[in-house]
Scaffold this motif. Sequence first.
Motif, PDB file in Angstrom:
ATOM      1  N   MET A   1      16.826 -20.464  22.415  1.00 30.87           N
ATOM      2  CA  MET A   1      15.569 -20.487  21.792  1.00 30.87           C
ATOM      3  C   MET A   1      15.167 -21.933  21.730  1.00 30.87           C
ATOM      4  N   GLY A   2      13.969 -22.204  22.001  1.00 29.16           N
ATOM      5  CA  GLY A   2      13.496 -23.552  21.927  1.00 29.16           C
ATOM      6  C   GLY A   2      13.547 -24.485  22.878  1.00 29.16           C
ATOM      7  N   ASN A   3      14.564 -24.357  23.799  1.00 32.55           N
ATOM      8  CA  ASN A   3      14.688 -25.022  25.117  1.00 32.55           C
ATOM      9  C   ASN A   3      13.653 -25.005  26.048  1.00 32.55           C
ATOM     10  N   ASP A   4      13.607 -25.931  27.002  1.00 34.61           N
ATOM     11  CA  ASP A   4      12.495 -26.025  28.086  1.00 34.61           C
ATOM     12  C   ASP A   4      13.147 -25.943  29.207  1.00 34.61           C
ATOM     13  N   LYS A   5      12.831 -24.990  30.077  1.00 30.55           N
ATOM     14  CA  LYS A   5      13.354 -25.045  31.326  1.00 30.55           C
ATOM     15  C   LYS A   5      12.611 -24.804  32.474  1.00 30.55           C
ATOM     16  N   SER A   6      12.824 -25.083  33.781  1.00 30.33           N
ATOM     17  CA  SER A   6      12.210 -24.749  35.000  1.00 30.33           C
ATOM     18  C   SER A   6      12.720 -24.034  35.899  1.00 30.33           C
ATOM     19  N   ILE A   7      11.884 -23.181  36.717  1.00 23.76           N
ATOM     20  CA  ILE A   7      12.536 -22.328  37.827  1.00 23.76           C
ATOM     21  C   ILE A   7      11.501 -22.922  39.020  1.00 23.76           C
TER      22      ILE A   7
ATOM     23  N   ARG B   1       2.584 -22.346  27.058  1.00 23.90           N
ATOM     24  CA  ARG B   1       3.815 -23.121  27.198  1.00 23.90           C
ATOM     25  C   ARG B   1       4.567 -22.844  28.672  1.00 23.90           C
ATOM     26  N   PHE B   2       3.958 -22.067  29.417  1.00 21.07           N
ATOM     27  CA  PHE B   2       3.949 -21.591  30.821  1.00 21.07           C
ATOM     28  C   PHE B   2       3.096 -22.582  31.370  1.00 21.07           C
ATOM     29  N   SER B   3       3.833 -23.581  32.424  1.00 23.57           N
ATOM     30  CA  SER B   3       2.855 -24.308  33.186  1.00 23.57           C
ATOM     31  C   SER B   3       3.508 -24.292  34.712  1.00 23.57           C
ATOM     32  N   PRO B   4       2.478 -23.835  35.551  1.00 28.24           N
ATOM     33  CA  PRO B   4       2.920 -23.845  37.112  1.00 28.24           C
ATOM     34  C   PRO B   4       2.762 -25.254  37.743  1.00 28.24           C
TER      35      PRO B   4
ATOM     36  N   LEU C   1       6.033 -23.876  44.359  1.00 22.46           N
ATOM     37  CA  LEU C   1       5.578 -23.437  43.160  1.00 22.46           C
ATOM     38  C   LEU C   1       6.539 -23.168  42.160  1.00 22.46           C
ATOM     39  N   ASN C   2       6.424 -24.252  41.643  1.00 19.08           N
ATOM     40  CA  ASN C   2       7.668 -24.184  40.143  1.00 19.08           C
ATOM     41  C   ASN C   2       7.073 -23.775  38.936  1.00 19.08           C
ATOM     42  N   LEU C   3       7.749 -23.261  38.099  1.00 20.13           N
ATOM     43  CA  LEU C   3       7.487 -22.620  36.879  1.00 20.13           C
ATOM     44  C   LEU C   3       8.131 -23.520  35.782  1.00 20.13           C
ATOM     45  N   HIS C   4       7.481 -24.103  34.988  1.00 18.37           N
ATOM     46  CA  HIS C   4       8.036 -24.770  33.851  1.00 18.37           C
ATOM     47  C   HIS C   4       7.665 -23.940  32.489  1.00 18.37           C
ATOM     48  N   ILE C   5       8.532 -23.806  31.692  1.00 18.65           N
ATOM     49  CA  ILE C   5       8.487 -23.038  30.244  1.00 18.65           C
ATOM     50  C   ILE C   5       8.907 -24.015  29.268  1.00 18.65           C
ATOM     51  N   ASN C   6       8.079 -24.276  28.408  1.00 15.59           N
ATOM     52  CA  ASN C   6       8.449 -24.922  26.963  1.00 15.59           C
ATOM     53  C   ASN C   6       8.760 -24.057  26.136  1.00 15.59           C
ATOM     54  N   SER C   7       9.529 -24.726  25.045  1.00 18.57           N
ATOM     55  CA  SER C   7       9.945 -23.945  23.744  1.00 18.57           C
ATOM     56  C   SER C   7       9.993 -22.302  24.058  1.00 18.57           C
TER      57      SER C   7
ATOM     58  N   GLY D   1      10.995 -13.664  23.565  1.00 19.52           N
ATOM     59  CA  GLY D   1      10.209 -12.756  24.287  1.00 19.52           C
ATOM     60  C   GLY D   1       9.930 -13.070  25.822  1.00 19.52           C
ATOM     61  N   ASP D   2      10.350 -14.138  26.087  1.00 20.42           N
ATOM     62  CA  ASP D   2      10.282 -14.661  27.408  1.00 20.42           C
ATOM     63  C   ASP D   2      11.235 -14.219  28.298  1.00 20.42           C
ATOM     64  N   SER D   3      12.506 -13.638  27.615  1.00 19.45           N
ATOM     65  CA  SER D   3      13.519 -12.953  28.423  1.00 19.45           C
ATOM     66  C   SER D   3      12.873 -11.887  29.326  1.00 19.45           C
ATOM     67  N   ALA D   4      12.998 -11.981  30.630  1.00 16.17           N
ATOM     68  CA  ALA D   4      12.647 -11.359  31.804  1.00 16.17           C
ATOM     69  C   ALA D   4      12.946 -11.729  33.318  1.00 16.17           C
ATOM     70  N   VAL D   5      12.713 -11.068  34.174  1.00 19.49           N
ATOM     71  CA  VAL D   5      13.014 -11.395  35.584  1.00 19.49           C
ATOM     72  C   VAL D   5      11.593 -12.085  36.013  1.00 19.49           C
ATOM     73  N   TYR D   6      11.582 -13.228  36.484  1.00 20.00           N
ATOM     74  CA  TYR D   6      10.631 -13.799  37.127  1.00 20.00           C
ATOM     75  C   TYR D   6      10.788 -13.927  38.597  1.00 20.00           C
ATOM     76  N   PHE D   7       9.523 -13.405  39.289  1.00 22.90           N
ATOM     77  CA  PHE D   7       9.447 -13.271  40.744  1.00 22.90           C
ATOM     78  C   PHE D   7       8.405 -14.094  41.371  1.00 22.90           C
ATOM     79  N   CYS D   8       8.982 -14.944  42.268  1.00 27.78           N
ATOM     80  CA  CYS D   8       7.744 -15.892  42.986  1.00 27.78           C
ATOM     81  C   CYS D   8       7.559 -14.875  44.145  1.00 27.78           C
ATOM     82  N   ALA D   9       6.364 -15.131  44.817  1.00 27.23           N
ATOM     83  CA  ALA D   9       5.876 -14.387  46.037  1.00 27.23           C
ATOM     84  C   ALA D   9       5.112 -15.412  46.604  1.00 27.23           C
ATOM     85  N   SER D  10       4.778 -14.923  47.811  1.00 28.85           N
ATOM     86  CA  SER D  10       3.826 -15.863  49.000  1.00 28.85           C
ATOM     87  C   SER D  10       2.981 -14.894  49.827  1.00 28.85           C
ATOM     88  N   SER D  11       2.045 -15.099  50.125  1.00 33.28           N
ATOM     89  CA  SER D  11       1.294 -14.293  51.182  1.00 33.28           C
ATOM     90  C   SER D  11       0.423 -15.510  52.141  1.00 33.28           C
TER      91      SER D  11
END
Lengths: 112, 114
Positions: free
Chosen positions: A15-21, A63-66, A74-80, A84-94
Motif C-alpha cells: 500500500m502507498g507505492n506507485d506502480k506502472s503496467i 490516482r490512475f493515469s494512462p 498504452l501504459n497505466l500508472h497508479i499512484n498511492s 481496493g486496487d487489487s484486481a486483474v487489469y486487462f489491456c485491449a485494442s481494436s
Amino acid sequence: DTAVSQTPKYLVTQMGNDKSIKCEQNLGHDTMYWYKQDSKKFLKIMFSYNNKELIINETVPNRFSPKSPDKAHLNLHINSLELGDSAVYFCASSQDANQPQHFGDGTRLSIL
Amino acid sequence: AQSVTQPDIHITVSEGASLELRCNYSYGATPYLFWYVQSPGQGLQLLLKYFSGDTLVQGIKGFEAEFKRSQSSFNLRKPSVHWSDAAEYFCAVGAPSYGNKLVFGAGTILRVKS
C-alpha cells in the motif's frame, strides 16, 4: 506473435507505492483500452485512447493515469496504491469502433 | 447507457450435451454484441460477434449465437460440449457512439462433467 502484450503478468506491492503496467499491441490498431476485473470477475472499462487521444475516462480515481506515447502503447500508472486496487487489469485494442477488441492476458495486481 | 445481464452464474453440463448460455442486453440503438471466453488465469478470447445482418452468427470452437431483437437477447449455443469448453463466458455489448466501450455481463461459469 503476441498481439496484445502486458507487462508484468503479476505485480505484488505494498500500500502507498506507485506502480506502472505496460501494454503494447502489434496489430496496427488505432484504439486501446484498459479494463479492471475485480475479485468477482466483473469487468469494467477504465480508459480508452484513440490515436494517443483520450476518448473514454470512466469514473476512476485520479490516482490512475494512462499514458499513450504512441498508438501502439498504452501504459497505466497508479499512484498511492490502495487495497481496493487489487484486481486483474486487462489491456485491449481494436482497429476502430466497428471492430471487436482483442485482449491481453492481464496483469494481476496484489496489494499487501 | 447500455447494460448486460447474464442470469446464470454457474451452469454444469455433461460432455456431449448441448449448451445454451443466456444473455440479455439493454441499449437504445442497434447494439454490437459479443461473446468472450476466459480460461483460468488467461485473457479474454473472442468467440463471436454480431454487428448487423444475419441474426445467427457462427464463431470459433463450434459456438453460435442468435440475436433476437424482440427479446433483447443474444444467447450462446453449442450442440455438443467438450471438456475443454469449461471456462467462464462473458457477453458484452459495444457502443460505437460511446467510444466503443464494452459493457460486460457478470459472466457464466461453465462446468463440464464427464
